[in-house]
Design a protein around this motif. Sequence first.
Motif, PDB file in Angstrom:
ATOM      1  N   VAL B  35       0.850  -1.183   0.000  1.00  0.00           N
ATOM      2  CA  VAL B  35       0.000   0.000   0.000  1.00  0.00           C
ATOM      3  C   VAL B  35       0.895   1.246   0.000  1.00  0.00           C
ATOM      4  O   VAL B  35       1.897   1.296   0.720  1.00  0.00           O
ATOM      5  N   HIS B  36       0.524   2.202  -0.815  1.00  0.00           N
ATOM      6  CA  HIS B  36       1.274   3.443  -0.915  1.00  0.00           C
ATOM      7  C   HIS B  36       0.329   4.594  -0.624  1.00  0.00           C
ATOM      8  O   HIS B  36      -0.890   4.497  -0.860  1.00  0.00           O
ATOM      9  N   TRP B  37       0.882   5.685  -0.138  1.00  0.00           N
ATOM     10  CA  TRP B  37       0.083   6.854   0.218  1.00  0.00           C
ATOM     11  C   TRP B  37       0.580   8.101  -0.504  1.00  0.00           C
ATOM     12  O   TRP B  37       1.794   8.285  -0.677  1.00  0.00           O
ATOM     13  N   TYR B  38      -0.355   8.947  -0.913  1.00  0.00           N
ATOM     14  CA  TYR B  38      -0.037  10.176  -1.619  1.00  0.00           C
ATOM     15  C   TYR B  38      -0.712  11.352  -0.926  1.00  0.00           C
ATOM     16  O   TYR B  38      -1.820  11.230  -0.400  1.00  0.00           O
ATOM     17  N   GLN B  39      -0.014  12.462  -0.941  1.00  0.00           N
ATOM     18  CA  GLN B  39      -0.550  13.710  -0.413  1.00  0.00           C
ATOM     19  C   GLN B  39      -0.804  14.652  -1.577  1.00  0.00           C
ATOM     20  O   GLN B  39       0.076  14.838  -2.431  1.00  0.00           O
ATOM     21  N   ALA B  52       5.412   1.295  -0.076  1.00  0.00           N
ATOM     22  CA  ALA B  52       5.562  -0.051   0.486  1.00  0.00           C
ATOM     23  C   ALA B  52       5.168  -0.088   1.959  1.00  0.00           C
ATOM     24  O   ALA B  52       5.954  -0.524   2.816  1.00  0.00           O
ATOM     25  N   ASN B  53       3.994   0.398   2.233  1.00  0.00           N
ATOM     26  CA  ASN B  53       3.336   0.292   3.550  1.00  0.00           C
ATOM     27  C   ASN B  53       3.879   1.241   4.613  1.00  0.00           C
ATOM     28  O   ASN B  53       3.093   1.845   5.353  1.00  0.00           O
ATOM     29  N   ASN B  54       5.209   1.333   4.737  1.00  0.00           N
ATOM     30  CA  ASN B  54       5.737   2.066   5.897  1.00  0.00           C
ATOM     31  C   ASN B  54       7.072   2.757   5.629  1.00  0.00           C
ATOM     32  O   ASN B  54       7.840   3.004   6.570  1.00  0.00           O
ATOM     33  N   ASN B  55       7.340   3.088   4.390  1.00  0.00           N
ATOM     34  CA  ASN B  55       8.612   3.724   4.042  1.00  0.00           C
ATOM     35  C   ASN B  55       8.394   5.146   3.549  1.00  0.00           C
ATOM     36  O   ASN B  55       7.485   5.397   2.759  1.00  0.00           O
ATOM     37  N   ARG B  56       9.232   6.044   4.023  1.00  0.00           N
ATOM     38  CA  ARG B  56       9.132   7.450   3.620  1.00  0.00           C
ATOM     39  C   ARG B  56      10.196   7.792   2.582  1.00  0.00           C
ATOM     40  O   ARG B  56      11.384   7.521   2.797  1.00  0.00           O
ATOM     41  N   PRO B  57       9.773   8.389   1.461  1.00  0.00           N
ATOM     42  CA  PRO B  57      10.789   8.901   0.511  1.00  0.00           C
ATOM     43  C   PRO B  57      11.616   9.994   1.187  1.00  0.00           C
ATOM     44  O   PRO B  57      11.179  10.611   2.163  1.00  0.00           O
ATOM     45  N   SER B  58      12.779  10.222   0.637  1.00  0.00           N
ATOM     46  CA  SER B  58      13.637  11.275   1.146  1.00  0.00           C
ATOM     47  C   SER B  58      12.892  12.609   1.156  1.00  0.00           C
ATOM     48  O   SER B  58      12.216  12.956   0.187  1.00  0.00           O
ATOM     49  N   GLY B  59      12.988  13.311   2.271  1.00  0.00           N
ATOM     50  CA  GLY B  59      12.366  14.624   2.371  1.00  0.00           C
ATOM     51  C   GLY B  59      11.019  14.636   3.065  1.00  0.00           C
ATOM     52  O   GLY B  59      10.521  15.714   3.425  1.00  0.00           O
ATOM     53  N   VAL B  60      10.421  13.474   3.246  1.00  0.00           N
ATOM     54  CA  VAL B  60       9.137  13.400   3.944  1.00  0.00           C
ATOM     55  C   VAL B  60       9.395  13.348   5.446  1.00  0.00           C
ATOM     56  O   VAL B  60      10.146  12.482   5.913  1.00  0.00           O
ATOM     57  N   PRO B  61       8.795  14.257   6.197  1.00  0.00           N
ATOM     58  CA  PRO B  61       9.054  14.291   7.657  1.00  0.00           C
ATOM     59  C   PRO B  61       8.629  13.002   8.345  1.00  0.00           C
ATOM     60  O   PRO B  61       7.689  12.328   7.909  1.00  0.00           O
ATOM     61  N   ASP B  62       9.333  12.677   9.439  1.00  0.00           N
ATOM     62  CA  ASP B  62       8.997  11.444  10.152  1.00  0.00           C
ATOM     63  C   ASP B  62       7.716  11.574  10.968  1.00  0.00           C
ATOM     64  O   ASP B  62       7.345  10.640  11.681  1.00  0.00           O
ATOM     65  N   ARG B  63       7.044  12.703  10.854  1.00  0.00           N
ATOM     66  CA  ARG B  63       5.700  12.830  11.447  1.00  0.00           C
ATOM     67  C   ARG B  63       4.688  11.946  10.709  1.00  0.00           C
ATOM     68  O   ARG B  63       3.605  11.667  11.227  1.00  0.00           O
TER      69      ARG B  63
END
Lengths: 117, 111
Positions: B35-39, B52-63
Amino acid sequence: VQLAESGGDLVQPGGSLRLSCAASGFTFSINAMTWVRQAPGRGLEWVSTISGSGDSSYYADSVKGRFTISRDNSKNTLHLQMSSLRAEDTAVYYCAKVGGLKNFEYWGQGTLVTVSS
Amino acid sequence: QSVLTQPPSVSGAPGQRVTISCTGSSSNNGAGYDVHWYQQLPGTAPKLLIYANNNRPSGVPDRFSGSKSGTSASLAITGLQAEDEADYYCQSYDSSLSGWVFGGGTKLTVL
């Protein structure tokens, strides 16, 4: 990575239109590409995806038989040929680079297609 | 009617935590597809937020964080900020449809 769509326009029902997406900043020929659309005030809808080589393509049922996705790897360009357009095809059309995990890594800014008489 | 089900809207005050659910079926989330999420900020193109469910691309805050269990996935946003006000979409692949699918989208309002 940069993706720039073009070709959106006002077209009459039953008409045709060809969208293009110019890609740069990555090795275009080895990456699958996709089209996603968004009707006014609505959510995202997957439209079509093409493999890096162009040998394989996939379509949403809503556009199957009317839209054709293609690519020119020599020009780093993705296309969407749309025919038999309907009012419900009115949307902003985005091109996006497909990641290895079937996600959409990078998106263009979109191009507006309006189908109306 | 979207293949993946999301709540139409959620809201929270600045600093709070909110979650957005994404419920699928045995042919998409439950079949092991990621599952992927988009803003999507107002007036802009969608942007990949979680892959991939729980991975943040570079630059996305860990919030921003994601999770997935069975046919359900969730996006959590902690320490809400005004700039988080946007539409959020989940996405996966569906083997029955042989195509990519999205949730209907969730509008986040920061009170």
